[in-house]
Design an enzyme around this catalytic site. Structure first.
Site, PDB file in Angstrom:
ATOM      1  CG  ASP A 134     -48.885 -92.027 -36.368  1.00 52.44           C
ATOM      2  OD1 ASP A 134     -47.992 -92.032 -35.512  1.00 52.44           O
ATOM      3  OD2 ASP A 134     -48.988 -91.144 -37.232  1.00 52.44           O
ATOM      4  CG  ASN A 155     -33.625 -96.770 -34.408  1.00 54.55           C
ATOM      5  OD1 ASN A 155     -34.327 -97.400 -33.619  1.00 54.55           O
ATOM      6  ND2 ASN A 155     -33.477 -97.140 -35.674  1.00 54.55           N
ATOM      7  CB  CYS A 194     -29.140 -95.206 -34.683  1.00 52.38           C
ATOM      8  SG  CYS A 194     -29.233 -95.779 -32.971  1.00 52.38           S
ATOM      9  CE  LYS A 298     -45.910 -71.276 -43.739  1.00 49.82           C
ATOM     10  NZ  LYS A 298     -46.632 -70.511 -42.692  1.00 49.82           N
TER      11      LYS A 298
END
Length: 376
Positions: A134, A155, A194, A298
């Site tokens: 990744d 997609n 999609c 956050k």
């Protein structure tokens, strides 16, 4: 060295260590990908999380000395929870996308790749490797597509015949000349489900994504969420599964092959109101092992506030007012102001008018004023 035999041994060992699919690709430059990336860059469709140097993303030789082949792996993850929890009025819940369920997939795939490296090194001492998951320079999907793991769907996900698109991807560049596999046929055909279902129109056309409009990206940003997307968020806290859940190739797909990928229902569908006031320590204890926590609390808390507005949860008004008046982070104060206005009522109006008098941050003041106008 009989590299054909070695390839077969690698395939067999990969099954032993829990790799669900493995493929082999050449390490030649990804020339077609380069053209696509340059177009994405020119259109400002990139998220900003990618490797900035496009040449490194498409030329393995830029990041590895004399690459000969790339080994691609895929691990299937669950699409359904064995045991789930349901939200209700007064106890609303958010949702983390499926790719964030269980233990951080970066950790899981790196474990498999590390074991694979050790196995190959024992068989071929001359071998060198560079593994990534990744966050590496290469495009996981481009490698997986070339290696025959799956096809690149409309997609923009890799879709495998066996596991649909519910797979994590990783790869290993090596100096070993392993015979490449053939890419598989694209089966998307004329289907556009999609594209039609994308909540924000982020899928510009089949295979092209404007990442800046994608909810999966937007949930990871740390600033104010642009107003046009807030009503589209629903109760999503991290990521978005819509373009996968509507895909016909994913119908009935649900694999539970890796225990570390099993979700904790209370973590992946957490109560929203407690999340809004959660401490750093509590956040790390609850979500720290999940990939969805990588940007910190956050963005997740901001998204939880938006989700409470989505449900118009009046019982959450005191908690949202506490954020509005006492949270030190302007983004959360401003988002709370918007959420309070969306929930509405006389108490909401009074709170916003009082907050306007006390607030000093210009961006928060603007959100408060917009909120008051919503109530007029």
């Amino acid at each position: 060295m009989d590299y054909r035999a070695l390839k077969q041994e690698i395939i067999e060992y990969s099954r032993e260590i829990g790799i669900d699919k493995i493929g082999f690709a050449s390490a030649a430059p990804f020339t077609e990908l380069k053209d696509r990336l340059l177009r994405q860059q020119a259109l400002d469709y990139q998220s900003g999380f990618e490797e900035k140097d496009i040449n490194k993303r498409v030329e393995p030789s830029r990041i590895f000395d004399e690459p000969r082949s790339i080994i691609a792996i895929a691990l299937a993850y669950p699409s359904k929870m064995r045991e789930s929890v349901k939200g209700k009025q007064g106890a609303r819940r958010g949702i983390f996308c499926r790719a964030s369920w269980g233990e951080d997939y970066h950790t899981v795939l790196r474990d498999r790749l590390s074991k694979l490296e050790a196995f190959i090194a024992a068989k071929a001492p001359e071998a060198h490797f560079r593994s990534m998951v990744d966050t590496g320079e290469l495009s996981d999907r481009a490698v997986a597509e070339r290696a025959g793991i799956g096809w690149s769907g409309k997609n923009t996900s890799i879709i495998t015949p066996e596991f649909g698109s519910y797979v994590y991807l990783g790869e290993m560049i090596t100096n070993l000349p392993l015979e490449p596999d053939k890419p598989i046929e694209n089966r998307c055909g004329t289907c556009t489900k999609c594209l039609d279902a994308c909540p924000t129109g982020a899928l510009v056309q089949g295979g092209q994504l404007n990442a800046k409009r994608c909810i999966a990206f937007l949930t990871q940003t740390k600033d104010f969420m642009p107003a046009e997307f807030r009503d589209k968020l629903g109760n999503r806290l991290y990521g978005c599964d819509t373009c996968q859940t509507v895909c016909p190739e994913n119908k009935g797909i649900d694999f539970h092959l890796h225990e570390e990928m099993e979700p904790d229902p209370e973590a992946v569908k957490p109560l929203l109101e407690p999340l809004v006031s959660m401490s750093n320590k509590e956040f790390k204890q609850t979500f720290g092992s999940m990939s969805g926590s990588w940007r910190g609390k956050k963005p997740i808390q901001r998204n939880a506030i938006i989700a409470l507005a989505h449900f118009k949860e009046e019982s959450a008004l005191p908690s949202l007012m506490d954020v509005l008046f006492h949270d030190v982070r302007p983004v959360l104060r401003g988002t709370a102001a918007w959420a309070i206005a969306k929930i509405g009522g006389e108490k909401a109006r009074e709170a916003l008018i009082l907050a306007k008098e006390k607030e000093s941050d210009s961006a928060v003041k603007e959100e408060i004023e917009k909120g008051i106008s919503l109530l007029n």
